[in-house]
Each structure stands twice: as structure tokens, then as C-alpha cells.
Design a protein around this motif. Structure first.
Motif, PDB file in Angstrom:
ATOM      1  N   SER A 246      -3.674   1.145  -3.611  1.00  0.00           N
ATOM      2  CA  SER A 246      -4.678   1.402  -2.726  1.00  0.00           C
ATOM      3  C   SER A 246      -4.518   0.254  -1.487  1.00  0.00           C
ATOM      4  O   SER A 246      -5.255   0.316  -0.443  1.00  0.00           O
ATOM      5  CB  SER A 246      -5.782   1.192  -3.418  1.00  0.00           C
ATOM      6  OG  SER A 246      -5.893   0.159  -3.893  1.00  0.00           O
TER       7      SER A 246
ATOM      8  N   ARG B 222       0.838  -1.118  -0.182  1.00  0.00           N
ATOM      9  CA  ARG B 222      -0.003  -0.045  -0.019  1.00  0.00           C
ATOM     10  C   ARG B 222       0.864   1.483  -0.113  1.00  0.00           C
ATOM     11  O   ARG B 222       1.883   1.196   0.805  1.00  0.00           O
ATOM     12  CB  ARG B 222      -0.901  -0.037   1.220  1.00  0.00           C
ATOM     13  CG  ARG B 222      -1.918   1.075   1.317  1.00  0.00           C
ATOM     14  CD  ARG B 222      -2.706   0.658   2.444  1.00  0.00           C
ATOM     15  NE  ARG B 222      -3.466   1.823   3.174  1.00  0.00           N
ATOM     16  CZ  ARG B 222      -4.582   2.598   2.961  1.00  0.00           C
ATOM     17  NH1 ARG B 222      -5.102   2.376   1.740  1.00  0.00           N
ATOM     18  NH2 ARG B 222      -4.845   3.653   3.538  1.00  0.00           N
TER      19      ARG B 222
ATOM     20  N   SER C 234      -2.889  -1.114   8.865  1.00  0.00           N
ATOM     21  CA  SER C 234      -2.893   0.405   9.292  1.00  0.00           C
ATOM     22  C   SER C 234      -1.421   0.400   9.962  1.00  0.00           C
ATOM     23  O   SER C 234      -0.801  -0.714  10.272  1.00  0.00           O
ATOM     24  CB  SER C 234      -3.974   0.959  10.038  1.00  0.00           C
ATOM     25  OG  SER C 234      -3.699  -0.162  11.191  1.00  0.00           O
ATOM     26  N   ALA C 235      -1.081   1.773  10.331  1.00  0.00           N
ATOM     27  CA  ALA C 235       0.200   1.977  10.816  1.00  0.00           C
ATOM     28  C   ALA C 235       0.440   1.264  11.951  1.00  0.00           C
ATOM     29  O   ALA C 235       1.330   0.797  12.545  1.00  0.00           O
ATOM     30  CB  ALA C 235       0.493   3.440  11.053  1.00  0.00           C
ATOM     31  N   GLY C 236      -1.005   1.240  12.795  1.00  0.00           N
ATOM     32  CA  GLY C 236      -0.706   0.450  14.027  1.00  0.00           C
ATOM     33  C   GLY C 236      -0.937  -1.138  14.081  1.00  0.00           C
ATOM     34  O   GLY C 236      -0.965  -1.772  15.096  1.00  0.00           O
TER      35      GLY C 236
ATOM     36  N   SER D 157      -5.321  -4.377   4.068  1.00  0.00           N
ATOM     37  CA  SER D 157      -4.554  -3.151   4.260  1.00  0.00           C
ATOM     38  C   SER D 157      -4.399  -3.288   5.766  1.00  0.00           C
ATOM     39  O   SER D 157      -4.989  -3.388   6.615  1.00  0.00           O
ATOM     40  CB  SER D 157      -5.682  -1.969   3.840  1.00  0.00           C
ATOM     41  OG  SER D 157      -5.112  -0.711   4.718  1.00  0.00           O
TER      42      SER D 157
ATOM     43  N   ARG E  87      -3.486  -2.853  12.631  1.00  0.00           N
ATOM     44  CA  ARG E  87      -4.897  -3.378  12.288  1.00  0.00           C
ATOM     45  C   ARG E  87      -5.110  -3.705  10.803  1.00  0.00           C
ATOM     46  O   ARG E  87      -4.644  -2.862  10.193  1.00  0.00           O
ATOM     47  CB  ARG E  87      -5.774  -2.408  12.825  1.00  0.00           C
ATOM     48  CG  ARG E  87      -7.212  -2.503  12.699  1.00  0.00           C
ATOM     49  CD  ARG E  87      -7.869  -2.875  14.116  1.00  0.00           C
ATOM     50  NE  ARG E  87      -9.088  -3.467  13.973  1.00  0.00           N
ATOM     51  CZ  ARG E  87     -10.389  -2.614  14.407  1.00  0.00           C
ATOM     52  NH1 ARG E  87     -10.335  -1.609  15.108  1.00  0.00           N
ATOM     53  NH2 ARG E  87     -11.453  -3.248  14.085  1.00  0.00           N
TER      54      ARG E  87
ATOM     55  N   VAL F 139      -7.554  -4.740   7.632  1.00  0.00           N
ATOM     56  CA  VAL F 139      -8.846  -4.876   7.070  1.00  0.00           C
ATOM     57  C   VAL F 139      -8.609  -5.378   5.724  1.00  0.00           C
ATOM     58  O   VAL F 139      -7.776  -5.236   4.914  1.00  0.00           O
ATOM     59  CB  VAL F 139      -9.056  -3.144   6.587  1.00  0.00           C
ATOM     60  CG1 VAL F 139     -10.499  -3.619   5.932  1.00  0.00           C
ATOM     61  CG2 VAL F 139      -9.364  -2.462   8.055  1.00  0.00           C
TER      62      VAL F 139
END
Lengths: 236, 236
Positions: A97, A47, A68-70, A66, A72, A74
Motif C-alpha cells: 500500500s 508500493r 505518485s506517478a508524477g 507514497s 508527488r 505523500v
């Protein structure tokens, strides 16, 4: 991580978006592609990165997701052998994306954005399928936005079980999902935590709607589960 | 409800997806289109219906949204004069994925799926823009799925205010959104209830981040609001 392998029209013949193309065109494409194998768990596309190749899954399976920075996750969808991914960046030149991971050993054939655009311009069949594919993605994502906006977590888990049952080809009152999906995978599909999935599956088991059978998960009353989802949808 | 009006190449000249086409092609298209005006609040396209025309917004604005059976509304986006909608059904022949409402008096030119497909096949420029448009929709919806999955309601409201400020052309530390968005509209954009939007905007006002100025809403510290959204994103 990745091994370069030899070009092969044989592999491209199973790619859905290329079906019906002439042997000559497939040979040109096979030579234009970069071929490599990717080990399970490795990232094929990251991404926000700026590479723009289109990738054909010749064998194996990938997950479009995807992080996330932390950390998590999706998950958007899994793509089987024969599918394509990475066309968005080739079309609009924007950064990636989503992340795409190899789920098992994957043989991937990668085409540059220039060659992909030339292919779309030259072959009506391919252009038509790319349009259809993008339209299908817009529909899938729109449904997911509606689900996330109107259904609670419990119901999203029920809807996901029904979707997995349909994907496994179930049509009757009972449906067998084999192998059983991992709780973490269901969680990242419906945007919740693994613990909540575990809790909800236990509850469904107690209610007589779900059972384990060896490696498989069995939905014991598909119509009832469908009614539970429909009722909440119509009240939302 | 709808008044039939006369065909006009003048109106089609402002449609983005048709820009650069010859006068001759525009005249053919103008004659192929059904032209009508739609009153504010009326439905132009109904979710799940089976008509497949593509619609050009010649003047006025429309809202792409979805009403659930229970009346809950999920809004996808607003489209201005010059935009197109309804292309999904023309491409894949499936039922409508969303409801589209006239926000004010709208002049709409509607093209049959057959004429739309012929246009895409004949005009490289149009085909390219349709691909770009679908790619942009996939990106927008993917971001929304990620936001719904990882951000809480408060932060989705903050992110929506920043998006509205950017759409209004704001670049500095202060941003003016004029006219101020309705609380119900923000709510259906971020998938929550109007009451929660009202509560959150009051809180932001108390924190000195937001003020009313006549009909406008003013963001008083855009960088701080951006940091608040970014912090939560990076922890998710």
C-alpha cells in the motif's frame, strides 16, 4: 545496496511487537528472518509490488510514504528502530500500500508471511499487539482524512508543528524540535508544496511564534498555536 | 429511540465475521449480545464517547461519519447488514473515532469488549477476519489520504462516481447507480461542498458523460471517466 548479515536474537529483543517472547521463540524467529542492511535513501518496500514479508526495523529509521506517478510525495509516518512494517500484505495478500525508504543505514530482519501468521497464531501477546497496531493506524489515518477535509493548509502546518513538538517530548509553553524538520518533509506530511511551508514558517516567525536556534526549531508559544488550530477546528 | 428485541441466533448467522461458527457458539453469542432496533437518523455510536461495545448490523444500513464541532460532515463509509463496527474501541480501549448513524431502521446486536476479546481468542476464523478487516480499513484510508493530497475536487468527484458504479456492480461502458446518490452524500465522501458537486454533475451532463434516468444516475462513458481520473493521477 543490501548486505546480508548474521541472524541475531539480540536485535529482535528490541522489537516492540516481540517483547516478552521466550529466548527459544526469539532464536527460532532470528533463524527464520532474512537479515540485511539497507543504505540511506534506498527503497525497502515498493508500493504495488507483490512481496509479502513483514519487516522489523532492528536499527535505523524508515519512512512510510507514497510517490505518485508524477513524483508527488505523500508521507504517512516515520518508524524508529523497534518498529514493524509490511504487515498489511502479510495479512491480506494484497500488493504493497506504500513505499518504505531507509532514512539512514537500516538493519532490517524480514519474516515470510507464513512464519508471521504462525507467530500470530501461537503467541497471544503478538496477536494482541498486531491488533492494537492496526487499530492505531486506522485512527491515525481517520484523523488525517478529517484534517485534510476540514482544515486549510495553514492550519495543517500549525497542527503538524504541534505534533512534532509533542513527538519531541515537549510539554511546556515552549517546545524545541531538534533537528529542525525539513520544509519538504512537513510539506509531504500535510499534503502541500514546500514553498507554502517556507512561507508559513516565515509568517509564524514574524508573528513571534517561531524561532531558529542553531539546528533546532523553537515554538515560542505552544498554547497560542494550539488555540489557533482549535478555533479553526471548531468552526469547520 | 431504541427498542430492546429478543436474542436470535438466526440474525447472527448473516454476520460475515461470524460465518462458519458452530450453532452452539452462535447461541452463546446471541445471549451475550444486547439487541435493539434504532430508528433512521439516530446515532448508534458518538465520536469521542467512551462506550466500547462491538456492534453487528443484523438488518438495515449504517453510515460511519464524523461531524465537526461546526457541523461539517466527513463520511468514511456505509456498512450494510452483515457488517460489524465499533471494533477499534473494543481492541484499544480508546474513545470512539467516528460517529455511526442508522440510515434506515437498524437491528443491531451489541457485544461487550470482554466477550469480543474472548471470541477473538477462541475462534481462529474470527481473529483472521478481524485482522483482514482492519488491514482493509488501513488500505482504504491510505488511498483516501493520497486522493485528498494529490487530486483536485473535480477529480475526486469523478473517482467517487466510478467507485459508486463499481459498488453497484457495473462492468461495461455504461453504469447505472440506482437510486442516484444525494449530492450532499457525494460531497461528504470527497470532502467538499454540496454546491460544488451539483456544479460538477451539471458539467458532466453537458459533456454527455452523465444522465438522469428516473431515480437513477447513469454514467454514459465509464472508460472516458476512468481515463480522466488516471491522467490526473499520473500527473500528480
Amino acid at each position: 545496496m543490501a548486505t546480508t548479515v548474521q541472524a541475531s536474537t539480540f536485535g529482535l529483543r528490541n522489537v516492540k511487537i516481540l517483547q516478552g517472547l521466550s529466548q527459544e521463540r526469539l532464536e527460532i524467529l532470528a533463524a527464520q528472518c532474512a537479515w540485511r542492511t539497507v543504505e540511506p535513501g534506498k527503497v525497502i518496500v515498493a508500493r504495488n509490488s507483490h512481496d509479502r514479508d513483514v519487516h522489523f526495523v532492528v536499527s535505523g529509521r524508515v519512512r512510510v510514504t507514497s510517490f505518485s506517478a508524477g513524483g508527488r510525495q505523500v508521507t504517512f509516518r516515520d518508524e524508529e528502530a523497534g518498529e514493524m512494517f509490511g504487515d498489511l500484505a502479510a495479512i491480506d495478500g494484497e500488493p504493497r500500500s506504500a513505499d518504505v525508504l531507509a532514512l539512514d543505514g537500516v538493519l532490517v530482519a524480514s519474516l515470510s508471511p507464513e512464519h508471521f501468521r504462525a507467530l500470530i497464531a501461537a503467541e497471544d501477546l503478538v496477536r494482541e499487539r498486531v491488533l492494537q497496531r492496526l487499530a492505531a493506524l486506522v485512527r491515525l489515518l481517520s484523523e488525517r482524512v478529517i484534517e485534510l477535509s476540514t482544515l486549510g493548509v495553514q492550519n495543517r502546518i500549525h497542527a503538524e508543528l504541534l505534533r512534532l513538538a509533542r513527538a519531541a517530548g515537549a510539554t511546556g509553553a515552549r517546545a524545541r524540535i531538534d533537528p529542525a524538520p525539513k520544509h519538504a518533509d512537513i510539506a509531504s506530511q500535510v499534503s502541500t508544496y514546500r514553498e507554502q511551508v517556507t512561507r508559513e514558517l516565515s509568517l509564524l516567525t514574524k508573528q513571534g511564534l517561531l524561532a531558529k536556534d542553531g539546528n533546532a526549531l523553537v515554538l515560542l508559544d505552544v498554547p497560542k498555536l494550539e488555540r489557533m488550530v482549535e478555533e479553526v477546528r471548531s468552526e469547520a
